[in-house]
Design an enzyme around this catalytic site. Sequence first.
Site, PDB file in Angstrom:
ATOM      1  CB  CYS A 151       9.625  35.554 -51.903  1.00  0.00           C
ATOM      2  SG  CYS A 151       8.780  34.012 -52.272  1.00  0.00           S
TER       3      CYS A 151
ATOM      4  CB  CYS B 212       8.384  34.740 -55.342  1.00  0.00           C
ATOM      5  SG  CYS B 212       7.459  34.465 -53.844  1.00  0.00           S
ATOM      6  CG  ASP B 213      11.181  37.262 -56.790  1.00  0.00           C
ATOM      7  OD1 ASP B 213      10.215  37.107 -57.550  1.00  0.00           O
ATOM      8  OD2 ASP B 213      11.184  38.087 -55.865  1.00  0.00           O
TER       9      ASP B 213
HETATM   10  C1  FAD Z   1       7.732  40.884 -54.030  1.00  0.00           C
HETATM   11  C2  FAD Z   1       6.879  39.654 -53.864  1.00  0.00           C
HETATM   12  C3  FAD Z   1       6.806  38.740 -54.890  1.00  0.00           C
HETATM   13  C4  FAD Z   1       6.021  37.611 -54.747  1.00  0.00           C
HETATM   14  N1  FAD Z   1       5.968  36.740 -55.805  1.00  0.00           N
HETATM   15  C5  FAD Z   1       5.213  35.635 -55.700  1.00  0.00           C
HETATM   16  C6  FAD Z   1       5.144  34.717 -56.794  1.00  0.00           C
HETATM   17  O1  FAD Z   1       5.792  34.904 -57.829  1.00  0.00           O
HETATM   18  N2  FAD Z   1       4.345  33.638 -56.638  1.00  0.00           N
HETATM   19  C7  FAD Z   1       3.630  33.385 -55.484  1.00  0.00           C
HETATM   20  O2  FAD Z   1       2.915  32.391 -55.434  1.00  0.00           O
HETATM   21  N3  FAD Z   1       3.705  34.233 -54.453  1.00  0.00           N
HETATM   22  C8  FAD Z   1       4.465  35.341 -54.520  1.00  0.00           C
HETATM   23  N4  FAD Z   1       4.554  36.194 -53.454  1.00  0.00           N
HETATM   24  C9  FAD Z   1       3.809  35.863 -52.232  1.00  0.00           C
HETATM   25  C10 FAD Z   1       2.333  36.272 -52.378  1.00  0.00           C
HETATM   26  O3  FAD Z   1       2.274  37.633 -52.745  1.00  0.00           O
HETATM   27  C11 FAD Z   1       1.601  36.054 -51.060  1.00  0.00           C
HETATM   28  O4  FAD Z   1       1.751  34.722 -50.638  1.00  0.00           O
HETATM   29  C12 FAD Z   1       0.112  36.359 -51.241  1.00  0.00           C
HETATM   30  O5  FAD Z   1      -0.055  37.680 -51.673  1.00  0.00           O
HETATM   31  C13 FAD Z   1      -0.650  36.149 -49.930  1.00  0.00           C
HETATM   32  O6  FAD Z   1      -1.979  36.511 -50.137  1.00  0.00           O
HETATM   33  P1  FAD Z   1      -2.901  36.975 -48.932  1.00  0.00           P
HETATM   34  O7  FAD Z   1      -4.231  37.249 -49.550  1.00  0.00           O
HETATM   35  O8  FAD Z   1      -2.829  36.017 -47.817  1.00  0.00           O
HETATM   36  O9  FAD Z   1      -2.261  38.323 -48.369  1.00  0.00           O
HETATM   37  P2  FAD Z   1      -1.832  39.693 -49.066  1.00  0.00           P
HETATM   38  O10 FAD Z   1      -1.613  39.556 -50.506  1.00  0.00           O
HETATM   39  O11 FAD Z   1      -0.721  40.203 -48.208  1.00  0.00           O
HETATM   40  O12 FAD Z   1      -3.112  40.632 -48.855  1.00  0.00           O
HETATM   41  C14 FAD Z   1      -3.480  41.104 -47.593  1.00  0.00           C
HETATM   42  C15 FAD Z   1      -4.624  42.064 -47.778  1.00  0.00           C
HETATM   43  O13 FAD Z   1      -5.127  42.427 -46.484  1.00  0.00           O
HETATM   44  C16 FAD Z   1      -5.383  43.822 -46.466  1.00  0.00           C
HETATM   45  N5  FAD Z   1      -5.423  44.261 -45.085  1.00  0.00           N
HETATM   46  C17 FAD Z   1      -4.443  44.154 -44.133  1.00  0.00           C
HETATM   47  N6  FAD Z   1      -4.867  44.702 -42.982  1.00  0.00           N
HETATM   48  C18 FAD Z   1      -6.140  45.157 -43.193  1.00  0.00           C
HETATM   49  C19 FAD Z   1      -7.107  45.828 -42.401  1.00  0.00           C
HETATM   50  N7  FAD Z   1      -6.875  46.151 -41.126  1.00  0.00           N
HETATM   51  N8  FAD Z   1      -8.310  46.146 -42.966  1.00  0.00           N
HETATM   52  C20 FAD Z   1      -8.568  45.817 -44.240  1.00  0.00           C
HETATM   53  N9  FAD Z   1      -7.695  45.166 -45.044  1.00  0.00           N
HETATM   54  C21 FAD Z   1      -6.486  44.853 -44.528  1.00  0.00           C
HETATM   55  C22 FAD Z   1      -4.269  44.400 -47.332  1.00  0.00           C
HETATM   56  O14 FAD Z   1      -4.580  45.708 -47.776  1.00  0.00           O
HETATM   57  C23 FAD Z   1      -4.256  43.383 -48.467  1.00  0.00           C
HETATM   58  O15 FAD Z   1      -5.243  43.696 -49.413  1.00  0.00           O
HETATM   59  C24 FAD Z   1       5.317  37.353 -53.555  1.00  0.00           C
HETATM   60  C25 FAD Z   1       5.397  38.260 -52.499  1.00  0.00           C
HETATM   61  C26 FAD Z   1       6.173  39.395 -52.651  1.00  0.00           C
HETATM   62  C27 FAD Z   1       6.244  40.378 -51.524  1.00  0.00           C
END
Ligand code: FAD
Length: 305
Positions: free
Chosen positions: A127, A130-131
């Site tokens: 990303c 992000c980084d």
């Molecule tokens: C290395 C890295 C660095 C990042 N740095 C940044 C940053 O600096 N700033 C920023 O704004 N964004 C950053 N991001 C992006 C950010 O992490 C994501 O946009 C954000 O986490 C999305 O949130 P979400 O809740 O949609 O999904 P996620 O954080 O992906 O969470 C998904 C959740 O769903 C759960 N889940 C999936 N399938 C199931 C199932 N069948 N049953 C129950 N639970 C399930 C998982 O366990 C998890 O808890 C980064 C991403 C990465 C990979």
Amino acid sequence: MIIGSGCAGLTAALYAARANLSPLVLSGLMPGGLLTTTSTVENYPGFPEGVDGYELMARMQKQAERFGARVQFATVEAVDLARRPFALTVDGERVETEALVVASGAGHRQLGLESERRLEKKGVTYCATCDGALPMFRNKPLAVVGGGDSACEEALYLTRFGSMVHLIHRRDQLRASRIMAERVRSNPKIRPVWDSVVTEVLDVKQDKVTGVRLKNVKTGAETVLDCAGVFVAIGHTPNTELFKGVLAMDEQGYILPQRGAQTSVAGVFVAGDCADHIYRQAITAAGMGCAAAVEAERYLASLNA
Ligand SMILES: Cc1cc2nc3c(=O)[nH]c(=O)nc-3n(C[C@H](O)[C@H](O)[C@H](O)COP(=O)(O)OP(=O)(O)OC[C@H]3O[C@@H](n4cnc5c(N)ncnc54)[C@H](O)[C@@H]3O)c2cc1C
């Protein structure tokens, strides 16, 4: 019930809990979601010094729990949304819910190299937004792997920080839209590396990225390209397998939100990266989580009206 405990799920939980809905969050295998895999988050509002990703998610959970949300380490294995209340299979057990928020996130595709895994967070990232601004990448040559719109966007963004951006693609032309490809071609800081695949990220021994080993897919020739960062941009896969044929999705599997956070099934709402292939940020996921909970609250109120 809320599927997922990332920024989207926990924000939905906070809003639903404050509305006295006592939501149950099913955390899945990654409690706290993707942000727990990163060290410093510098672009989440309210933390001028940055915040550790794990700590931010622990705080979000605590805040939601303070108002009555329950977070359970459990995975949803199947859903039946054809009946009311909805039925979920959670770790083998059947549970029912009147309203559902899907916040299951998306995973990034990896190159599949052992060296890539070992050097993640040590110069390998997925990303640029992000980084890219991290000090370790400033004024250094960087590499982006991929040839679609995302890869082009990452490369263009990184020209602000890196001394040069190598765009490594396994074909001899970009898959990106014409406008994106043109922007990349006309940017003097981006150098395309055609017909090439990364076979190794260097240097595991030094415990940081110093370059990549490349193989030309047409000639078989091997070369080494010096760079301080490798940004892998070969696509994402939304965690939406459970909802195939059940909720309306695009061809990549992203759930299609309708009228805000609603889905094609009344009473099921969606938030975060599983419905967003554009922004993919913590703050946008949190915002969508808020919207989904507000919609769910209105839906439940309409059932009781
Ligand atoms: C290395 C890295 C660095 C990042 N740095 C940044 C940053 O600096 N700033 C920023 O704004 N964004 C950053 N991001 C992006 C950010 O992490 C994501 O946009 C954000 O986490 C999305 O949130 P979400 O809740 O949609 O999904 P996620 O954080 O992906 O969470 C998904 C959740 O769903 C759960 N889940 C999936 N399938 C199931 C199932 N069948 N049953 C129950 N639970 C399930 C998982 O366990 C998890 O808890 C980064 C991403 C990465 C990979």
